[in-house]
Design a protein around this motif. Structure first.
Motif, mmCIF file in Angstrom:
data_model
loop_
_atom_site.group_PDB
_atom_site.id
_atom_site.type_symbol
_atom_site.label_atom_id
_atom_site.label_comp_id
_atom_site.label_asym_id
_atom_site.label_seq_id
_atom_site.Cartn_x
_atom_site.Cartn_y
_atom_site.Cartn_z
ATOM 1 N N VAL A 99 0.836 -1.205 0.000
ATOM 2 C CA VAL A 99 0.000 0.000 0.000
ATOM 3 C C VAL A 99 0.872 1.257 0.000
ATOM 4 O O VAL A 99 0.609 2.211 -0.740
ATOM 5 N N LEU A 100 1.940 1.274 0.798
ATOM 6 C CA LEU A 100 2.838 2.428 0.837
ATOM 7 C C LEU A 100 3.485 2.665 -0.529
ATOM 8 O O LEU A 100 3.631 3.806 -0.975
ATOM 9 N N LYS A 101 3.876 1.593 -1.208
ATOM 10 C CA LYS A 101 4.471 1.731 -2.540
ATOM 11 C C LYS A 101 3.442 2.221 -3.551
ATOM 12 O O LYS A 101 3.773 3.010 -4.450
ATOM 13 N N LEU A 102 2.180 1.794 -3.414
ATOM 14 C CA LEU A 102 1.130 2.315 -4.300
ATOM 15 C C LEU A 102 0.929 3.817 -4.088
ATOM 16 O O LEU A 102 0.764 4.573 -5.029
ATOM 17 N N ILE A 103 0.961 4.237 -2.823
ATOM 18 C CA ILE A 103 0.837 5.665 -2.519
ATOM 19 C C ILE A 103 2.019 6.427 -3.113
ATOM 20 O O ILE A 103 1.852 7.487 -3.714
ATOM 21 N N ASP A 104 3.230 5.877 -2.959
ATOM 22 C CA ASP A 104 4.421 6.503 -3.540
ATOM 23 C C ASP A 104 4.313 6.579 -5.063
ATOM 24 O O ASP A 104 4.748 7.556 -5.663
ATOM 25 N N LEU A 105 3.732 5.569 -5.674
ATOM 26 C CA LEU A 105 3.550 5.568 -7.128
ATOM 27 C C LEU A 105 2.705 6.760 -7.571
ATOM 28 O O LEU A 105 2.951 7.354 -8.612
ATOM 29 N N LEU A 106 1.719 7.113 -6.766
ATOM 30 C CA LEU A 106 0.805 8.214 -7.129
ATOM 31 C C LEU A 106 1.423 9.584 -6.942
ATOM 32 O O LEU A 106 0.974 10.558 -7.537
ATOM 33 N N ARG A 107 2.432 9.700 -6.082
ATOM 34 C CA ARG A 107 3.030 10.994 -5.771
ATOM 35 C C ARG A 107 3.908 11.494 -6.886
ATOM 36 O O ARG A 107 4.572 10.853 -7.586
#
Length: 107
Positions: A99-107
């Motif tokens: 989930v943290l990597k998905l959030i980072d992907l969006l940033r």
């Protein structure tokens, strides 16, 4: 038409309450999947040629890619994250890390 997707959902049901029907559960899963699609970017599912599958999310504007590899045994998975020329790889990552990597992907 809503695409079919299944999630294991725990219902908080008293003993006297009837369990939800299969039809109600399927519709609930489909609605939750569509909500998920608005929260996270849509992924591509790519067979790996040996019975496993890669789930790939990309952010082309930021030159980022997240790849979740599910091995053909169905019990192991790995995570690959790339941002430009930097990358990292994790075997059996936690759901929180994904989930943290998905959030980072969006940033």
């Amino acid at each position: 038409m809503i695409p079919f997707f299944y999630m294991n959902i725990h219902f908080d049901i008293d003993d006297e309450d009837p369990a939800p029907t299969i039809e109600a559960n399927v519709l609930l899963n489909n609605i939750l999947f569509n909500i998920y699609c608005y929260i996270y970017p849509i992924s591509n599912l790519v067979p790996d040629g040996s019975g496993g599958v890669d789930v790939v999310w990309t952010n082309k504007d930021k030159d980022k890619e997240l790849r979740l590899h599910i091995f053909n045994c169905g019990t192991r998975y790995s995570l690959y994250f790339r941002h430009g020329s930097d990358s990292d790889f994790t075997n059996d990552p936690t759901i929180e890390l994904i989930v943290l990597k998905l959030i980072d992907l969006l940033r």
